[in-house]
Design a protein around this motif. Structure first.
Motif, mmCIF file in Angstrom:
data_model
loop_
_atom_site.group_PDB
_atom_site.id
_atom_site.type_symbol
_atom_site.label_atom_id
_atom_site.label_comp_id
_atom_site.label_asym_id
_atom_site.label_seq_id
_atom_site.Cartn_x
_atom_site.Cartn_y
_atom_site.Cartn_z
ATOM 1 N N ASP A 1 -8.007 4.941 11.093
ATOM 2 C CA ASP A 1 -8.136 4.552 9.679
ATOM 3 C C ASP A 1 -9.149 3.431 9.450
ATOM 4 O OD1 ASP A 1 -6.256 6.482 9.130
ATOM 5 O OD2 ASP A 1 -4.583 5.072 9.010
ATOM 6 N N PHE A 2 -9.912 3.053 10.465
ATOM 7 C CA PHE A 2 -11.024 2.117 10.285
ATOM 8 C C PHE A 2 -12.271 2.900 9.870
ATOM 9 C CE2 PHE A 2 -8.287 -0.753 12.443
ATOM 10 C CZ PHE A 2 -8.802 -2.047 12.342
ATOM 11 N N PHE A 3 -13.354 2.165 9.620
ATOM 12 C CA PHE A 3 -14.623 2.829 9.328
ATOM 13 C C PHE A 3 -15.049 3.658 10.535
ATOM 14 C CE2 PHE A 3 -16.084 -0.437 11.996
ATOM 15 C CZ PHE A 3 -17.463 -0.475 12.145
ATOM 16 N N SER A 4 -15.871 4.668 10.284
ATOM 17 C CA SER A 4 -16.291 5.570 11.362
ATOM 18 C C SER A 4 -17.352 4.950 12.253
ATOM 19 C CB SER A 4 -16.828 6.876 10.768
ATOM 20 O OG SER A 4 -15.851 7.483 9.944
ATOM 21 N N GLY A 5 -18.055 3.944 11.742
ATOM 22 C CA GLY A 5 -19.094 3.279 12.504
ATOM 23 C C GLY A 5 -20.222 2.859 11.588
ATOM 24 N N TYR A 6 -21.167 2.085 12.146
ATOM 25 C CA TYR A 6 -22.368 1.726 11.404
ATOM 26 C C TYR A 6 -23.375 2.857 11.530
ATOM 27 C CZ TYR A 6 -20.362 -2.978 11.460
ATOM 28 O OH TYR A 6 -19.530 -4.051 11.306
ATOM 29 N N VAL B 1 -10.396 -1.800 4.901
ATOM 30 C CA VAL B 1 -9.844 -2.374 3.685
ATOM 31 C C VAL B 1 -8.373 -1.990 3.494
ATOM 32 C CG1 VAL B 1 -10.415 -0.573 1.968
ATOM 33 C CG2 VAL B 1 -10.549 -3.014 1.333
ATOM 34 N N ARG B 2 -7.701 -1.606 4.585
ATOM 35 C CA ARG B 2 -6.228 -1.568 4.531
ATOM 36 C C ARG B 2 -5.787 -3.021 4.609
ATOM 37 N NH1 ARG B 2 -4.283 0.538 9.052
ATOM 38 N NH2 ARG B 2 -6.322 0.307 10.020
ATOM 39 N N ILE B 3 -5.426 -3.562 3.479
ATOM 40 C CA ILE B 3 -5.349 -5.003 3.285
ATOM 41 C C ILE B 3 -4.126 -5.652 3.921
ATOM 42 C CG2 ILE B 3 -6.723 -5.029 1.181
ATOM 43 C CD1 ILE B 3 -4.052 -4.963 -0.377
ATOM 44 N N LEU B 4 -4.313 -6.913 4.305
ATOM 45 C CA LEU B 4 -3.203 -7.819 4.542
ATOM 46 C C LEU B 4 -3.048 -8.645 3.274
ATOM 47 C CD1 LEU B 4 -4.157 -9.088 8.128
ATOM 48 C CD2 LEU B 4 -2.475 -7.322 7.542
ATOM 49 N N VAL B 5 -1.816 -8.921 2.847
ATOM 50 C CA VAL B 5 -1.619 -9.634 1.589
ATOM 51 C C VAL B 5 -0.322 -10.448 1.644
ATOM 52 C CG1 VAL B 5 -0.471 -7.626 0.525
ATOM 53 C CG2 VAL B 5 -1.483 -9.402 -0.934
ATOM 54 N N ASP B 6 -0.371 -11.628 1.035
ATOM 55 C CA ASP B 6 0.800 -12.508 0.961
ATOM 56 C C ASP B 6 1.616 -12.121 -0.268
ATOM 57 O OD1 ASP B 6 2.627 -14.537 1.285
ATOM 58 O OD2 ASP B 6 1.327 -16.113 0.485
ATOM 59 N N SER B 7 2.435 -11.079 -0.119
ATOM 60 C CA SER B 7 3.187 -10.543 -1.259
ATOM 61 C C SER B 7 4.694 -10.693 -1.123
ATOM 62 C CB SER B 7 2.851 -9.057 -1.442
ATOM 63 O OG SER B 7 3.271 -8.300 -0.312
ATOM 64 N N SER C 1 -14.774 7.555 6.032
ATOM 65 C CA SER C 1 -14.339 8.947 5.979
ATOM 66 C C SER C 1 -13.330 9.176 4.854
ATOM 67 C CB SER C 1 -13.684 9.331 7.312
ATOM 68 O OG SER C 1 -12.456 8.619 7.461
ATOM 69 N N HIS C 2 -13.054 10.465 4.588
ATOM 70 C CA HIS C 2 -11.989 10.813 3.644
ATOM 71 C C HIS C 2 -10.681 10.150 4.071
ATOM 72 C CE1 HIS C 2 -13.791 14.399 1.369
ATOM 73 N NE2 HIS C 2 -14.770 13.957 2.153
ATOM 74 N N ARG C 3 -10.382 10.220 5.352
ATOM 75 C CA ARG C 3 -9.138 9.648 5.859
ATOM 76 C C ARG C 3 -9.089 8.141 5.610
ATOM 77 N NH1 ARG C 3 -3.941 9.968 6.333
ATOM 78 N NH2 ARG C 3 -3.199 8.276 7.656
ATOM 79 N N TYR C 4 -10.186 7.446 5.869
ATOM 80 C CA TYR C 4 -10.245 6.004 5.632
ATOM 81 C C TYR C 4 -9.903 5.691 4.182
ATOM 82 C CZ TYR C 4 -12.525 1.472 4.691
ATOM 83 O OH TYR C 4 -12.796 0.196 4.284
ATOM 84 N N GLU C 5 -10.557 6.377 3.235
ATOM 85 C CA GLU C 5 -10.419 6.030 1.828
ATOM 86 C C GLU C 5 -9.008 6.300 1.322
ATOM 87 O OE1 GLU C 5 -13.643 7.410 -0.593
ATOM 88 O OE2 GLU C 5 -15.161 6.541 0.747
ATOM 89 N N LEU C 6 -8.433 7.417 1.708
ATOM 90 C CA LEU C 6 -7.067 7.727 1.286
ATOM 91 C C LEU C 6 -6.058 6.782 1.936
ATOM 92 C CD1 LEU C 6 -7.291 11.617 1.431
ATOM 93 C CD2 LEU C 6 -7.227 10.200 -0.633
ATOM 94 N N ALA C 7 -6.284 6.441 3.206
ATOM 95 C CA ALA C 7 -5.371 5.519 3.896
ATOM 96 C C ALA C 7 -5.410 4.133 3.269
ATOM 97 C CB ALA C 7 -5.740 5.439 5.381
ATOM 98 N N ALA C 8 -6.595 3.716 2.808
ATOM 99 C CA ALA C 8 -6.717 2.408 2.164
ATOM 100 C C ALA C 8 -5.873 2.347 0.904
ATOM 101 C CB ALA C 8 -8.173 2.117 1.844
ATOM 102 N N GLY C 9 -5.974 3.380 0.069
ATOM 103 C CA GLY C 9 -5.185 3.406 -1.156
ATOM 104 C C GLY C 9 -3.698 3.462 -0.893
#
Length: 548
Positions: free
Chosen positions: A378-383, A322-328, A188-196
């Motif tokens: 903020d996850f995918f909407s489904g398959y 793709v809201r990532i976990l990262v070792d930063s 969704s729009h929400r997913y993509e913006l939340a990922a960024g």
């Protein structure tokens, strides 16, 4: 940085970004004299992008496309891909990116499964697209992007609305499933913006400066990494995305220098290929502050950072989230396959097959959710059209990633292996079941078991264990048989899915219910590649040439 609200849409955020960052570059194609398009490079500012997107919106809307339509984009890594996607999303149209390596049967599956309403295709991919369309049951109109203004076909069913909401589908990305054909992940729009937004706010070494960053991303725009993760992080922070056509180790550093990149995205195979390049006095002649990626070999991690002078920050993400976990956060755990800790917005459990938590240090499947109150936020909407698979992935209120990890006493998560029947080759996820199903359509194949084997360059390679039918069992010309099998795979599978190794056997062990026991085919600790009778076909795996 722009902070999108809960009801934000991609079109609305683009307008805000154009107003805030108008003269800054948003999209950059690096110079490449060998490239047929933009050989001298190209830069599109925020203001120019907004103007171009408005023009595309006007054209799409005039032709009747809007809310509820799905449009396939086969534009490879052209900057126009992102402009068309932004225009479509602003009208409520869902973008369906197409992998240019798909064979006709794979294209036909995408056309039918996504039921696309239109395809916008590169002229060089037109013949391939038409071949796929002929095999599809559904026959959507199509146009080359060069003819878009002059010959855009009208929508078969004109739209009546052009006002998307946060939950409106923005993309359908196809990801390899474990039971056969790819699944369409609806984003969704929400997913993509939340990922960024999530990427841009990870903190520590992941710091986006107020003047903006220059993100060099050589990964394909039909994947979530380039088209969503890095692009929306750039859009929200006044940064730019540098989009090359494809990774080439001999061109990497020149492009990074020419474009003054400050962040680079990588895969493990990219790191390996860069490390084998001859050392150069220019190894540190760049502006890169950090790299973002996954899959670096532990033994190369510290050596790469020492040679090239910037940290490689290992992350975890997947198309479904793709809201990532990262070792930063220093001190990092370099060379340990560490990829970060649970953070607010991504809760993590490490569980056994029964769904029970395992002690720290014990391998288990990583289960994730947003929170107890809103697990799927903020996850995918489904398959797409597969509610059963969606609910199975979410059983127990947690999303089952299929990745086996360990957690140490500090909460740091370490990648171990994939639990799903998936092969990871050069950043591509390959479903073993899909390759097996296609092999079984060959007239000489009785049974097939496909699995991953290590590969020094590509991370993993496809191994096919094959039981031949009686008439082919004693074939004297094994070279001809191998060629026949490989040609069959080339005809029905993208080149990267074809077996790189083939092993003929008289028997593949199965259970009492005839389920293949892959773990029993080779003994523990055995490298199948070293066995007698193993056939190495890796040199045969090549991308098909584009057809004009």
């Amino acid at each position: 940085m722009l902070t999108p609200h809960e009801n934000a849409t991609i079109g609305g955020v683009l307008r805000e970004a154009a107003a805030a960052f108008g003269g800054r570059p948003l999209l950059v194609a690096p110079p490449n004299a060998a490239r047929a398009y933009d050989p001298e490079g190209r830069t599109i500012t925020y203001a120019q992008a907004a103007q171009a997107v408005q023009g595309l919106m006007d054209r799409y809307r005039a032709a009747g496309y809007g809310q509820g339509h799905r449009i396939a984009l086969l534009l490879e890594n052209r900057l126009e891909h992102m402009l068309h996607k932004l225009a479509m999303n602003a009208l409520g149209i869902c973008c369906v990116p197409v992998n240019p390596d798909y064979r006709p049967r794979e294209l036909a599956y995408l056309i039918d499964h996504a039921h696309v309403d239109l395809a916008v295709v590169l002229p060089s991919r037109w013949i391939g697209w038409q071949a796929g369309a002929r095999e599809a049951a559904w026959q959507p109109p199509a146009v080359t992007f060069e003819q878009f203004d002059a010959a855009l076909p009208a929508a078969l069913t004109p739209a009546t609305s052009w006002t998307p909401e946060a939950g409106t589908p923005a993309s359908i990305l196809y990801t390899s499933g474990t039971t056969g054909r790819p699944k369409g992940c609806v984003l969704s729009h929400r997913y993509e913006l939340a990922a960024g937004a999530y990427y841009a706010t990870r903190g520590g070494l992941v710091h986006f400066r107020p003047e903006g960053e220059r993100i060099y991303n050589p990964l394909p725009l039909f994947h979530v990494n380039a088209s969503i993760l890095s692009f929306y992080a750039a859009l929200l922070t006044g940064s730019c995305q540098i989009q090359t056509d494809r990774f080439q180790p001999t061109r990497w550093w020149q492009e990074v220098r020419d474009t003054r990149a400050t962040i680079v995205h990588y895969l493990g195979v990219i790191v390996q290929m860069l490390c084998v390049q001859p050392p150069s006095p220019g190894d540190r002649d760049h502006c890169v502050r950090f790299g973002m990626g996954a899959g670096v070999e532990p033994q190369l991690h510290a050596a790469f950072e020492e040679r090239f002078g910037f940290p490689l920050l290992e992350l975890w993400g997947m198309t479904e989230n793709v809201r990532i976990l990262v070792d930063s956060m220093p001190p990092r755990q370099v060379g340990t396959r560490a990829f970060g800790r649970a953070t607010p917005g991504i809760e993590v459990r490490v569980a056994d097959d029964a769904g029970e938590n395992v002690p720290d240090g014990t391998p288990g499947e990583m289960l994730i959710r947003h929170s107890a109150e809103t697990p799927r936020k903020d996850f995918f909407s489904g398959y797409l059209d597969d509610e059963a698979a969606t609910e199975a992935a979410w059983r127990g209120g947690w999303f089952h990633t299929g990745d086996v990890v360990t957690r140490d006493a500090t909460g740091m998560l370490h990648f171990v292996e994939r639990r799903k029947n998936i092969i990871r080759r050069s950043g591509e996820n390959i479903a073993a079941a899909e390759v097996e199903a296609w092999l079984l359509t060959h007239p000489d194949v009785e049974l097939a078991a496909v699995m991953a084997v290590p590969d020094e360059v590509r991370e993993e390679e496809v191994l096919a264990c094959i039981v031949l039918k009686p008439h082919a069992h004693h074939a004297e010309d094994r070279e001809a048989l191998l060629r026949s099998l490989f040609t069959h795979c080339e005809a029905g599978l993208a080149y990267f899915k074809a077996p790189g190794w083939v092993w003929f056997t008289d028997r593949i062990p199965t259970t009492g219910t005839q389920k293949i026991q892959k773990h029993s085919i080779f003994g523990p600790g055995v490298d199948p590649r070293s066995l007698p009778g193993m056939h190495d076909l890796r040199a045969w795996k090549k991308r098909q040439r584009q057809q004009a």
